[in-house]
Design an enzyme around this catalytic site. Structure first.
Site, PDB file in Angstrom:
ATOM      1  N   HIS A 186      56.724  15.560  99.706  1.00 52.16           N
ATOM      2  CA  HIS A 186      57.893  15.077 100.667  1.00 52.16           C
ATOM      3  C   HIS A 186      57.900  13.374 101.008  1.00 52.16           C
ATOM      4  CE1 HIS A 186      55.830  14.518 104.514  1.00 52.16           C
ATOM      5  NE2 HIS A 186      55.100  15.566 104.370  1.00 52.16           N
TER       6      HIS A 186
ATOM      7  N   ASP B  28      50.723  10.714 104.354  1.00 47.04           N
ATOM      8  CA  ASP B  28      51.701  12.025 104.671  1.00 47.04           C
ATOM      9  C   ASP B  28      52.818  11.547 104.633  1.00 47.04           C
ATOM     10  OD1 ASP B  28      52.558  14.240 105.398  1.00 47.04           O
ATOM     11  OD2 ASP B  28      52.279  14.226 107.453  1.00 47.04           O
TER      12      ASP B  28
ATOM     13  N   GLU C  12      60.772  17.090 105.639  1.00 44.89           N
ATOM     14  CA  GLU C  12      59.716  18.295 105.870  1.00 44.89           C
ATOM     15  C   GLU C  12      59.433  17.903 107.220  1.00 44.89           C
ATOM     16  OE1 GLU C  12      55.756  19.871 106.141  1.00 44.89           O
ATOM     17  OE2 GLU C  12      56.309  17.651 106.574  1.00 44.89           O
ATOM     18  N   GLU C  13      59.248  16.687 107.649  1.00 42.57           N
ATOM     19  CA  GLU C  13      58.399  16.622 109.241  1.00 42.57           C
ATOM     20  C   GLU C  13      59.197  17.243 110.452  1.00 42.57           C
ATOM     21  OE1 GLU C  13      55.641  15.824 109.246  1.00 42.57           O
ATOM     22  OE2 GLU C  13      54.948  14.396 107.857  1.00 42.57           O
TER      23      GLU C  13
ATOM     24  N   ASP D   3      50.793  18.097  99.811  1.00 41.58           N
ATOM     25  CA  ASP D   3      50.891  17.609 101.290  1.00 41.58           C
ATOM     26  C   ASP D   3      49.675  17.648 102.007  1.00 41.58           C
ATOM     27  OD1 ASP D   3      52.327  16.603 103.469  1.00 41.58           O
ATOM     28  OD2 ASP D   3      53.425  18.409 103.930  1.00 41.58           O
TER      29      ASP D   3
ATOM     30  N   HIS E 241      49.787  11.507 111.165  1.00 45.16           N
ATOM     31  CA  HIS E 241      50.769  11.440 112.090  1.00 45.16           C
ATOM     32  C   HIS E 241      50.415  10.380 113.149  1.00 45.16           C
ATOM     33  CE1 HIS E 241      52.632  15.515 111.356  1.00 45.16           C
ATOM     34  NE2 HIS E 241      52.775  14.814 110.298  1.00 45.16           N
TER      35      HIS E 241
END
Ligand SMILES: [Zn+2]
Length: 484
Positions: A297, A309, A343-344, A371, A443
């Site tokens: 992604h 990520d 995606e997130e 991912d 994140h």
């Protein structure tokens, strides 16, 4: 603690465990002969990937020039344009598949403890926190309320009379031991329940705001953002993640008596924005209308440059095409790179793609997604029928020289964005990578390029390139997988 200590030992243990899981299929595998021509082609693909710096250059370009790329942001749009241009320059057939995405924008975020047992006069304590995606704002001057600490959902229900008007803190801990044993994703999902549904559950009980203990192994007082889910027609409330250290501080003080917090969050939810999946086809020489998808992604959270990520994953998937381009090699079927949008915080990208192929699912022969970061590549995770495992032997043989020959079969989804395809029976794959420290940075503001080792990135490209080429070259696709 030295986080790198014992790394090789643990990797070796993880590999043995995974091979053990393979069970009887390993015997069948040993007896399947590998066509020497095919083996030579797979070795060339592997070596092309291992000898190329294209992925590292593209990841640096993505993270240094674009940086954060939350859905709907200028960075996300720039990333789509940048990766599409890179794929065009390889000679791939590129198109942008339009997607409407949620557009949430972070604002100011501050919190302090303004009263607690034993507080000396004039003292307050500043907390480190970050809003969760989908959070609403506090009043402009912030809000002050009593803190209610709970350790699970049962405690939340047991204390439901105390919740209205107060700030709930979910103190669930991330199980790093589980992550150290190679089960980082289950550890994430387990602790993540507080973030995924904690705010909506506490909001339904009348909470003024919800804070969750950051998920992951980070121990530099960095809060960990992510999406939180609201129920249909539920009005969001302010929701944020406290740095783990600060969640522990609040927990200790609240065990001694009443704690009062002042909280200010000013995020905004704007109208849905225009976005796109990047689709780049490397055409098949015999059956160009049949596809093997290789993907990651392209959106990321907004606190960092999303290097792991999912910068590494999406770029490694793109670099599969570059490995084949170097060799001027076209498999029987088309290899389709997809850089997923959103995606997130919504999954609108994979939904749009699935809707576009829903009437022609026979054309989707296999799907690969990366991912889970840029850790050392150990092998392959495959959601395939048990009897299909033996057919993957040529892939493992080609990857053995780079140490990525573990095969782990899994029932069910192996990636968020390929899940709709997998649910429709398409065999699904992911690179098996070392994730023991993935959730240290994931994140947080520390998900930056220095966390990626160029050699690990090349090995991930090689793993996906050999697998994608092999799947696209099979005379007949692997059998469909029964939906669990
Ligand atoms: Zn991701």
């Amino acid at each position: 603690m030295n986080r790198r200590s014992g790394i090789l030992l643990a990797i070796a243990a993880g590999a043995a465990l995974s091979l053990g899981r393979l069970g009887a299929a390993a015997d069948a595998m040993a007896e399947t002969p590998v066509d020497p021509m095919l083996a030579a082609a797979l070795a060339r693909v592997r070596d092309a990937a291992m000898g190329s710096d294209w992925s590292w250059q593209r990841l640096q370009e993505l993270t240094d020039r674009v940086g954060p790329r939350l859905s709907g942001s200028p960075g996300h749009a720039a990333a789509i344009a940048q990766v599409a241009a890179a794929m065009r320059s390889l000679g791939a057939e590129v198109r942008l598949q339009p997607v409407k995405v949620p557009h949430w924008v972070r604002g100011e975020e501050r919190a302090e403890l303004i009263d607690y047992p034993g507080r000396p006069p004039g003292v307050t304590q500043t907390l480190h926190l970050t809003a969760l995606g989908g959070s609403s704002a506090t009043p402009a001057a912030g809000l002050s309320a009593r803190v209610i600490v709970v350790h699970d959902f049962d405690q939340l229900q047991a204390r439901s009379a105390q919740i209205p008007g107060n700030i709930v803190v979910f103190a669930m801990r991330f199980d790093q031991h589980l992550a150290d044993n190679g089960e980082a994703l289950p550890a994430y999902v387990q602790a993540g329940r507080s973030r995924f549904t904690g705010p909506s559950t506490a909001a339904a009980l009348g909470a003024a705001a919800v804070l969750v203990r950051s998920i992951g192994g980070a121990d530099y007082r960095l809060p960990h953002t992510g999406y939180t889910l609201w129920k249909e027609h539920q009005a969001p409330i302010p929701a944020a993640a406290l740095a783990a250290e600060d969640a522990d501080l609040v927990t200790r003080l609240a065990a001694q008596g009443p704690v009062t917090m002042h909280l200010l969050l000013t995020p905004k939810t704007l109208p849905d924005a225009d976005s796109a999946n990047v689709i780049a086809d490397w055409p098949g020489r015999e059956r160009p209308q049949e596809y093997v998808v290789v993907s990651g992604h392209l959106d990321s959270w907004d606190l960092a440059t999303g290097a792991t990520d999912d910068g590494a994953g999406v770029i490694a998937a793109a670099a599969v095409i570059q490995a084949l381009q170097q060799l001027d090699l076209h498999a029987r079927r088309t290899i389709r790179f997809i850089g997923w949008s959103n995606e997130e915080n919504g999954g609108r990208g994979h939904q749009a793609y699935f809707d576009s192929v829903r009437q022609a699912l026979d054309t989707q022969c296999a799907a690969i997604e990366s991912d889970l970061g840029a850790g050392h590549a150990l092998g392959i995770v495959a959601s395939v029928t048990p009897d299909a495992l033996a057919r993957l032997r040529p892939v493992l043989a080609a990857l053995a020289p780079i140490g990525a020959s573990v095969l782990e079969r899994r029932d069910g989804p192996v990636g968020t964005d390929i899940e709709p395809l997998q649910s429709a029976g398409v065999p699904g794959f992911a690179p098996l990578v070392d994730t023991r420290h993935y959730f240290d940075y994931h994140h947080t503001a520390a998900d930056t390029l220095d966390k990626v080792d160029p050699q690990d990135l090349r090995a991930q490209v090689a793993t996906m390139a050999v697998l994608a080429y092999y799947l696209a070259e099979l005379p007949e696709p692997l059998p469909r997988v029964a939906t669990p």
